[in-house]
Scaffold this motif. Structure first.
Motif, short mmCIF file in Angstrom:
data_model
loop_
_atom_site.label_atom_id
_atom_site.label_comp_id
_atom_site.label_asym_id
_atom_site.label_seq_id
_atom_site.Cartn_x
_atom_site.Cartn_y
_atom_site.Cartn_z
N ILE A 157 0.85 -1.19 0.00
CA ILE A 157 0.00 0.00 0.00
C ILE A 157 0.89 1.24 0.00
O ILE A 157 1.73 1.41 0.88
CB ILE A 157 -0.93 0.04 1.24
N GLU A 185 0.27 8.75 -0.27
CA GLU A 185 0.89 10.06 -0.41
C GLU A 185 0.00 11.08 0.28
O GLU A 185 -1.20 11.19 -0.03
CB GLU A 185 1.03 10.43 -1.89
N HIS A 211 -3.66 10.42 -1.29
CA HIS A 211 -3.88 9.49 -2.38
C HIS A 211 -3.32 8.14 -1.96
O HIS A 211 -2.22 8.06 -1.40
CB HIS A 211 -3.18 9.97 -3.67
N THR A 212 -4.06 7.08 -2.24
CA THR A 212 -3.65 5.73 -1.84
C THR A 212 -3.69 4.82 -3.06
O THR A 212 -4.64 4.86 -3.84
CB THR A 212 -4.59 5.18 -0.75
N TRP A 213 -2.65 4.01 -3.21
CA TRP A 213 -2.57 3.05 -4.29
C TRP A 213 -2.17 1.70 -3.73
O TRP A 213 -1.44 1.61 -2.75
CB TRP A 213 -1.48 3.42 -5.31
N ARG A 214 -2.64 0.64 -4.36
CA ARG A 214 -2.18 -0.70 -4.05
C ARG A 214 -1.12 -1.06 -5.08
O ARG A 214 -1.35 -0.96 -6.28
CB ARG A 214 -3.31 -1.73 -4.09
N VAL A 215 0.05 -1.41 -4.60
CA VAL A 215 1.16 -1.79 -5.47
C VAL A 215 1.10 -3.30 -5.65
O VAL A 215 1.10 -4.04 -4.67
CB VAL A 215 2.51 -1.38 -4.85
#
Length: 171
Positions: free
Chosen positions: A88, A91, A98-102
């Motif tokens: 996860i 930023e 902002h959240t992203w799943r890597v």
């Protein structure tokens, strides 16, 4: 008291050291370090304080003391924070969160058996061809010197150690 170096600092420290230089665009000039040791005599906890070109202080905490395996990287600057916690990425900035799943890749496995042999072959090819760049050599030397200085610092209770000579100045 440690029997020999080779715990969490040697296992995970190199990644953090070269990432600190890459992310800041600055060089490690000085390192202070404290450690705790396992009953086996290797460090299972290391806390490093890096002076990056006299302008930024980087803090690295490495530990095998957690009840489960987790990898977290955090970078904080005046304008915000970037946090990578396993897969996860978060930023936080003035523009918001902002959240992203890597996606986990095969290369993120702990054993590294899927990419390490190819890396070793590539390093050997570059050494034989004398094609290694000065920056790669400088980075490897800085990592080795930083880890050596970290052990010396820890042996002295965390007293900061300057990297030797002009190594931290090499471009």
């Amino acid at each position: 008291m440690p029997q020999s170096p080779g715990g969490v600092l040697v296992d995970h420290g190199p990644h953090c050291i070269y990432l600190a230089e890459w992310l800041t665009g600055m060089h490690v000039r000085m390192v202070g370090c404290t450690m705790r040791y396992s009953t086996l005599g290797v460090e299972d906890h290391a806390e490093l304080r890096l002076d990056m070109s006299g302008k930024i202080k980087a803090h690295i905490l490495l530990s095998w003391g957690a009840p489960h395996r987790r990898t977290t990287y955090s970078l904080t600057v005046a304008r915000g924070t970037v946090l990578l916690n396993d897969d996860i990425l978060v930023e936080d900035s003035p523009a918001g969160r902002h959240t992203w799943r890597v996606a986990e890749t095969p290369g993120s496995r702990h054993a590294h058996d899927d990419w390490l042999p190819a890396l070793a072959d590539d390093v050997l090819r570059q050494v034989i061809a004398a094609a290694t760049g000065a920056e790669l050599a400088r980075s490897a030397l800085v990592v080795a010197q930083t880890i050596t200085a970290a052990y010396a610092s820890a042996a002295q209770g965390g007293v900061p150690y300057r990297l030797p000579g002009s190594l931290s100045e090499l471009q």
